[in-house]
Motif scaffolding. Sequence first.
Motif, PDB file in Angstrom:
ATOM      1  N   LEU A  21      44.880  41.802  51.597  1.00 36.89           N
ATOM      2  CA  LEU A  21      45.651  42.439  50.520  1.00 36.89           C
ATOM      3  C   LEU A  21      45.392  41.757  49.182  1.00 36.89           C
ATOM      4  O   LEU A  21      45.188  42.420  48.161  1.00 36.89           O
ATOM      5  N   LEU A  22      45.357  40.413  49.176  1.00 35.25           N
ATOM      6  CA  LEU A  22      45.125  39.692  47.919  1.00 35.25           C
ATOM      7  C   LEU A  22      43.720  39.943  47.385  1.00 35.25           C
ATOM      8  O   LEU A  22      43.502  39.955  46.169  1.00 35.25           O
ATOM      9  N   GLN A  23      42.764  40.154  48.285  1.00 34.27           N
ATOM     10  CA  GLN A  23      41.393  40.380  47.840  1.00 34.27           C
ATOM     11  C   GLN A  23      41.204  41.728  47.161  1.00 34.27           C
ATOM     12  O   GLN A  23      40.213  41.930  46.475  1.00 34.27           O
ATOM     13  N   HIS A  29      42.394  41.393  36.785  1.00 40.35           N
ATOM     14  CA  HIS A  29      43.702  40.800  37.060  1.00 40.35           C
ATOM     15  C   HIS A  29      43.566  39.373  37.584  1.00 40.35           C
ATOM     16  O   HIS A  29      44.402  38.508  37.274  1.00 40.35           O
ATOM     17  N   LYS A  30      42.522  39.123  38.386  1.00 44.07           N
ATOM     18  CA  LYS A  30      42.324  37.749  38.876  1.00 44.07           C
ATOM     19  C   LYS A  30      42.050  36.791  37.725  1.00 44.07           C
ATOM     20  O   LYS A  30      42.593  35.677  37.679  1.00 44.07           O
ATOM     21  N   TRP A  31      41.207  37.216  36.772  1.00 43.92           N
ATOM     22  CA  TRP A  31      40.933  36.351  35.624  1.00 43.92           C
ATOM     23  C   TRP A  31      42.191  36.148  34.785  1.00 43.92           C
ATOM     24  O   TRP A  31      42.445  35.042  34.277  1.00 43.92           O
ATOM     25  N   LEU A  32      42.985  37.215  34.595  1.00 40.65           N
ATOM     26  CA  LEU A  32      44.227  37.071  33.830  1.00 40.65           C
ATOM     27  C   LEU A  32      45.187  36.113  34.522  1.00 40.65           C
ATOM     28  O   LEU A  32      45.814  35.264  33.864  1.00 40.65           O
ATOM     29  N   LEU A  33      45.313  36.236  35.850  1.00 39.26           N
ATOM     30  CA  LEU A  33      46.199  35.325  36.576  1.00 39.26           C
ATOM     31  C   LEU A  33      45.683  33.890  36.524  1.00 39.26           C
ATOM     32  O   LEU A  33      46.471  32.942  36.408  1.00 39.26           O
ATOM     33  N   ALA A  34      44.355  33.737  36.622  1.00 40.67           N
ATOM     34  CA  ALA A  34      43.794  32.383  36.525  1.00 40.67           C
ATOM     35  C   ALA A  34      44.061  31.792  35.140  1.00 40.67           C
ATOM     36  O   ALA A  34      44.420  30.612  35.002  1.00 40.67           O
ATOM     37  N   LEU A 346      53.333  35.269  43.139  1.00 47.15           N
ATOM     38  CA  LEU A 346      54.128  36.498  43.160  1.00 47.15           C
ATOM     39  C   LEU A 346      53.513  37.559  42.259  1.00 47.15           C
ATOM     40  O   LEU A 346      53.473  38.746  42.612  1.00 47.15           O
ATOM     41  N   LEU A 347      53.034  37.147  41.080  1.00 47.77           N
ATOM     42  CA  LEU A 347      52.373  38.104  40.197  1.00 47.77           C
ATOM     43  C   LEU A 347      51.099  38.647  40.841  1.00 47.77           C
ATOM     44  O   LEU A 347      50.772  39.837  40.715  1.00 47.77           O
ATOM     45  N   TRP A 348      50.362  37.760  41.507  1.00 42.14           N
ATOM     46  CA  TRP A 348      49.139  38.190  42.204  1.00 42.14           C
ATOM     47  C   TRP A 348      49.477  39.193  43.312  1.00 42.14           C
ATOM     48  O   TRP A 348      48.808  40.215  43.491  1.00 42.14           O
ATOM     49  N   LEU A 349      50.554  38.891  44.073  1.00 41.57           N
ATOM     50  CA  LEU A 349      50.962  39.786  45.147  1.00 41.57           C
ATOM     51  C   LEU A 349      51.391  41.139  44.603  1.00 41.57           C
ATOM     52  O   LEU A 349      51.052  42.187  45.170  1.00 41.57           O
ATOM     53  N   LEU A 350      52.125  41.126  43.467  1.00 39.10           N
ATOM     54  CA  LEU A 350      52.546  42.385  42.857  1.00 39.10           C
ATOM     55  C   LEU A 350      51.340  43.187  42.380  1.00 39.10           C
ATOM     56  O   LEU A 350      51.258  44.408  42.610  1.00 39.10           O
ATOM     57  N   ALA A 351      50.392  42.508  41.719  1.00 39.35           N
ATOM     58  CA  ALA A 351      49.182  43.201  41.260  1.00 39.35           C
ATOM     59  C   ALA A 351      48.373  43.736  42.436  1.00 39.35           C
ATOM     60  O   ALA A 351      47.801  44.831  42.372  1.00 39.35           O
ATOM     61  N   ALA A 352      48.334  42.954  43.552  1.00 36.19           N
ATOM     62  CA  ALA A 352      47.590  43.417  44.724  1.00 36.19           C
ATOM     63  C   ALA A 352      48.239  44.655  45.339  1.00 36.19           C
ATOM     64  O   ALA A 352      47.548  45.594  45.756  1.00 36.19           O
ATOM     65  N   GLN A 353      49.595  44.669  45.388  1.00 42.65           N
ATOM     66  CA  GLN A 353      50.284  45.831  45.933  1.00 42.65           C
ATOM     67  C   GLN A 353      50.013  47.072  45.085  1.00 42.65           C
ATOM     68  O   GLN A 353      49.735  48.165  45.611  1.00 42.65           O
ATOM     69  N   GLN A 355      47.443  47.539  43.106  1.00 44.89           N
ATOM     70  CA  GLN A 355      46.045  47.916  43.256  1.00 44.89           C
ATOM     71  C   GLN A 355      45.815  48.618  44.591  1.00 44.89           C
ATOM     72  O   GLN A 355      45.033  49.581  44.669  1.00 44.89           O
ATOM     73  N   ARG A 356      46.515  48.161  45.645  1.00 53.41           N
ATOM     74  CA  ARG A 356      46.355  48.819  46.944  1.00 53.41           C
ATOM     75  C   ARG A 356      46.856  50.261  46.881  1.00 53.41           C
ATOM     76  O   ARG A 356      46.216  51.165  47.441  1.00 53.41           O
ATOM     77  N   GLN A 357      47.997  50.482  46.213  1.00 47.72           N
ATOM     78  CA  GLN A 357      48.497  51.852  46.095  1.00 47.72           C
ATOM     79  C   GLN A 357      47.508  52.731  45.340  1.00 47.72           C
ATOM     80  O   GLN A 357      47.254  53.881  45.730  1.00 47.72           O
ATOM     81  N   ARG A 358      46.946  52.168  44.261  1.00 43.28           N
ATOM     82  CA  ARG A 358      45.952  52.954  43.529  1.00 43.28           C
ATOM     83  C   ARG A 358      44.715  53.230  44.399  1.00 43.28           C
ATOM     84  O   ARG A 358      44.150  54.332  44.361  1.00 43.28           O
ATOM     85  N   ASN A 359      44.292  52.208  45.145  1.00 40.88           N
ATOM     86  CA  ASN A 359      43.129  52.406  46.019  1.00 40.88           C
ATOM     87  C   ASN A 359      43.402  53.445  47.095  1.00 40.88           C
ATOM     88  O   ASN A 359      42.537  54.258  47.426  1.00 40.88           O
TER      89      ASN A 359
END
Length: 756
Positions: A21-23, A29-34, A346-353, A355-359
């Motif tokens: 899910l995180l991948q 978004h990964k760069w922004l979170l980093a 938590l922000l990463w998990l929210l973004a992953a969720q 992104q998964r819905q969009r995917n």
Amino acid sequence: MPAQPISSSQPASLLHKHLKLLQETSHRHKWLLAGLYVLLCALLGLLLVHEAMQRQQQALDGLASQLQADINAHVQLALATLDHASTLLPQAADPTPGLRDFAGLATARQPFIDYLGWQPRIRAEQRASFEQQQSQQRGQAFAIRDYWLTRNAAGKDTGNYVPAPPRHDYLPLLMQEPSPPAALRAMQGLDLLHDPTLGPALQQAVSQGSVQFSPPYRIGQHWHLLLLQARYSASPPSPNPLVRSEQLQGVLLMSLQLDGLLATSTAQYRGLQLTLLAPDGSPSPLLASGPAVNDNSLLPIQSAQLQAALPSEGYRLQLDQALTWQQLSAPLLAVGLAANTLLCYLLWLLAAQQQRQRNIRRRAMDHLHREREHASVTLQAIADAVVTFDTAFRIQYLNPSAGMLLGPGHHSVIGQNVRQLLRLGHEFARPGSTDPFTQALQIRDSVYLPDSSYLTRSSGEKLLVEGCVSPVFDQQGRLLGAVLTLRDTAPRRQHMLAALEASERRLRQHEQELARVARINTMGEMASGIAHEINQPLSAIVSYCQASLSLLEEEDPDLPLVCRAMQNAAKQAQRAGQVIQRLREFVSKRNQHQSLLDPNQTVSNTLALLEYELQSHDIHLEQYFSDKLSAVYADNIQLEQVILNILRNAIDAMESVHPWGRLIISTEQDATRVRIMIADNGPGIAAAVQDQIFDPFFSTKPNGMGLGLAICQTAIDNMGGQILASNRPSGGAQFVIDLPALTTLTAQPVAGEQVS
């Protein structure tokens, strides 16, 4: 009911799903979170540094107060010691043994006191006799001196002692009790009254009649202070400074080690730097407490600075301490890092969720589009006629095959009644039977057309068809209509008859071909085997003969070596005969000559045949033989030929390897199998041909026959083993000959027994 135990694989599966899910998060978004995590860590670092600097400032404030109190206490103690020492002086100017004893006791109790001494005043007319007297007492030349400070070419200050010029009076340094180090004793004879560093403080002590402190001065690696107390011939001395100067008898002097005085108070502080500031502000390193911290200091954080006064007028101390990692608050750092990590997670998990819905939505839309396209293309391309209609029997769609089946004039049939357009009938129909369209909608299930059904075209032509009517439902199970599929069976019947006739012809032709192949199969196997296998011993015979000729051409030929070479050539000739005999037995299906073999010895025998070629091709040989191998039952000649063929292929593959080739041969065994592994550092096996190298007549060599590895595989299979080929991770190819170990054979014949 007992609870079901939790399988150990469930947490691993949940973790795998969570990581997956995180991948799914996008790279943006990964760069922004980093970046956010780095920013939060930077803010946390600034907060920790600020908090550490405040704590450090408070600690330095306390240290400055303590250091000032310690300096005052030590100064008061030194003044009391000097005052007590002055009571031991008699009216005469000479020191007494009591002063010497007191000096030893004072320095023992107070280690920061260098020495005590009484320094008499010498008038100009007394100088010559005084210097002569001191020279006799010391046993060496003595003179009243001055210290001249100069600067050399490198920019460093140096000094020299020179005889003092004629003056009205002198105050030379004579008495130093107890005897100080050599660097301090070298000052004896210095005219303190006219010294540029110590003279002003001494003159002030004489004129004011009070104890004075000299400016700090450095000798060697230490800094020193002098306490000066004047003694006069009259008591009390004259209030007139000029008269008082004439009444001067001498000066009681006490030397204090400044850095030793401060070392006790600062020893527990790590990385503390004390700097001496002159009245003009010029700094001089005074004392460093603890090991250096330059490697661990936080840069570019500046160290905190405080100032404390010294007894000498205008001189100050500066306290510097660099901030280090150890001074940061570990609990606050751990809590901050945990909070930053949790927030970013938590922000990463929210973004992953999200992104998964969009995917999921995008994949669903893509899947729906593909399904529609696939259905449309399929309906357009299939040869079966497809007609869809609703519950009112109105036609909604028909594909090109349905239009061709209906005949010309049926292109605009959308909306017409399917029962009127498609007139279906079948032989032996019963009167009043329900048509398949109505029946499928009534029973809400598929209805297959009866056998011998036919479709009556508008021209009156009847076509034999087969098919079915299937209802169509929506997601709620409501009936939407049905789909009719029809197929003209006349072409298929004709095709089946033609295929049956063709199959019979191919069968008769195949039987004739098999008979012809059976006649030439034995001849082909023997010819190809001889052509390939006889080449190996013949090459060895040529190599041994060439080596013998080379040895005979030498001035002093090694006849025993030539003899062994010719014997080996004879053995290879016999070996060639044995190869032909084995091939004949192989063709005639006779028993193989299998016997008990040592795999290590078989490999060594084969390497002996290639010794000349390995040296001529500059190939480095590495052998790793297991000393705990079980014996195997195999045909010795065939096994050696297999190993020899693989080794020659490896030598050919390493022709272009520079600076030299590397051939690695090893043997190993597990519980049931014995393996012989041959590896090289050549270019390896191309991925495109890796599955074809054991095929007959396939070769990567320009002039290869393509039979070597095929014959090797057949020989190893007959021994109950297998041969595998792969590429090494470090480069090059590797062949593995896998044979059953002796312990795995159900029947173990004695050595030398022939096994069929």
